[in-house]
Design a protein around this motif. Structure first.
Motif, mmCIF file in Angstrom:
data_model
loop_
_atom_site.group_PDB
_atom_site.id
_atom_site.type_symbol
_atom_site.label_atom_id
_atom_site.label_comp_id
_atom_site.label_asym_id
_atom_site.label_seq_id
_atom_site.Cartn_x
_atom_site.Cartn_y
_atom_site.Cartn_z
ATOM 1 N N PRO A 52 0.705 -1.150 -0.046
ATOM 2 C CA PRO A 52 0.065 0.162 -0.134
ATOM 3 C C PRO A 52 0.786 1.157 0.164
ATOM 4 N N PRO A 53 0.482 2.292 -0.820
ATOM 5 C CA PRO A 53 1.344 3.473 -0.782
ATOM 6 C C PRO A 53 1.245 4.322 0.530
ATOM 7 N N TYR A 54 0.351 4.167 1.148
ATOM 8 C CA TYR A 54 0.196 4.877 2.603
ATOM 9 C C TYR A 54 1.226 4.241 3.305
ATOM 10 N N TRP A 55 1.700 3.191 3.359
ATOM 11 C CA TRP A 55 2.864 2.727 4.406
ATOM 12 C C TRP A 55 3.943 3.620 4.219
ATOM 13 N N SER A 56 4.516 4.077 3.080
ATOM 14 C CA SER A 56 5.462 5.119 2.942
ATOM 15 C C SER A 56 5.189 6.281 3.331
ATOM 16 N N ASN A 57 3.986 6.927 3.244
ATOM 17 C CA ASN A 57 3.675 8.121 3.615
ATOM 18 C C ASN A 57 3.530 8.121 5.525
ATOM 19 N N ALA A 58 3.046 7.080 5.836
ATOM 20 C CA ALA A 58 2.887 7.215 7.394
ATOM 21 C C ALA A 58 4.150 6.575 8.091
ATOM 22 N N ARG A 59 5.123 6.347 7.136
ATOM 23 C CA ARG A 59 6.332 5.882 7.662
ATOM 24 C C ARG A 59 6.097 4.531 8.536
ATOM 25 N N LEU A 60 5.514 3.536 8.056
ATOM 26 C CA LEU A 60 5.381 2.218 8.931
ATOM 27 C C LEU A 60 5.303 1.174 7.760
ATOM 28 N N HIS A 61 5.490 -0.037 8.109
ATOM 29 C CA HIS A 61 5.354 -1.382 7.455
ATOM 30 C C HIS A 61 4.791 -2.352 7.974
ATOM 31 N N GLY A 89 -1.710 11.513 17.778
ATOM 32 C CA GLY A 89 -2.456 10.304 18.315
ATOM 33 C C GLY A 89 -2.877 9.462 16.993
ATOM 34 N N GLY A 90 -3.204 10.223 16.003
ATOM 35 C CA GLY A 90 -3.733 9.803 14.690
ATOM 36 C C GLY A 90 -2.598 8.824 13.860
ATOM 37 N N TRP A 91 -1.408 9.135 14.105
ATOM 38 C CA TRP A 91 -0.184 8.182 13.692
ATOM 39 C C TRP A 91 -0.239 7.002 14.362
ATOM 40 N N PHE A 92 -0.188 6.830 15.791
ATOM 41 C CA PHE A 92 -0.572 5.643 16.366
ATOM 42 C C PHE A 92 -2.030 5.064 16.232
ATOM 43 N N CYS A 93 -3.092 5.634 16.035
ATOM 44 C CA CYS A 93 -4.238 5.139 15.499
ATOM 45 C C CYS A 93 -4.017 4.397 14.029
ATOM 46 N N THR A 94 -2.984 5.167 13.028
ATOM 47 C CA THR A 94 -2.901 4.391 11.670
ATOM 48 C C THR A 94 -2.336 3.191 11.878
ATOM 49 N N LEU A 95 -1.291 3.241 12.902
ATOM 50 C CA LEU A 95 -0.420 2.078 13.196
ATOM 51 C C LEU A 95 -1.313 0.865 13.481
ATOM 52 N N LEU A 96 -1.967 0.954 14.529
ATOM 53 C CA LEU A 96 -2.924 0.360 15.166
ATOM 54 C C LEU A 96 -4.164 -0.313 14.039
#
Length: 116
Positions: A52-61, A89-96
């Protein structure tokens, strides 16, 4: 293992995984409607399907996965911080959300193609 060694280990593993994942893009609908969740993850980690492209934007994988399990790793950048100087907190929510959603998706078994 101290903090610096732990981070170095994570960075090495992240680089190995990102190299394996290949390009980011949207998975073709034909693959989503004819494969099980585990088949999709296996194909992504083999570089046959895009991640998914958003993995790069959110800096997660996705770090690892299995039946009903998805482990994610992320490292927020400065632009993920809020006005208080902490990670939003939205970044952590995206990770979760990513980890839980993918864990559930690994349980999906494709019996027959979905008709759209």
């Amino acid at each position: 293992m101290n903090v610096e060694e732990t981070i170095a280990t994570w960075e090495t593993e992240e680089a190995r995984i990102r190299e394996k994942l290949g390009d980011a893009d949207v998975i073709p609908l034909s693959d989503l409607t004819t494969r099980s969740g585990m088949d999709i993850f296996n194909a992504m980690f083999a570089g046959e399907l895009p991640h998914p492209p958003y993995w790069s934007n959110a800096r997660l994988h996705s770090y690892s996965y299995g039946k009903g399990i998805a482990v994610f790793q992320g490292r927020p950048k400065r632009h993920h911080y809020n006005p208080l100087g902490t990670v939003h907190g939205g970044w952590f929510c995206t990770l979760l959300d990513s980890a839980v959603g993918c864990a559930v998706h690994t349980l999906y078994q494709q019996e027959k193609p979905i008709q759209l």
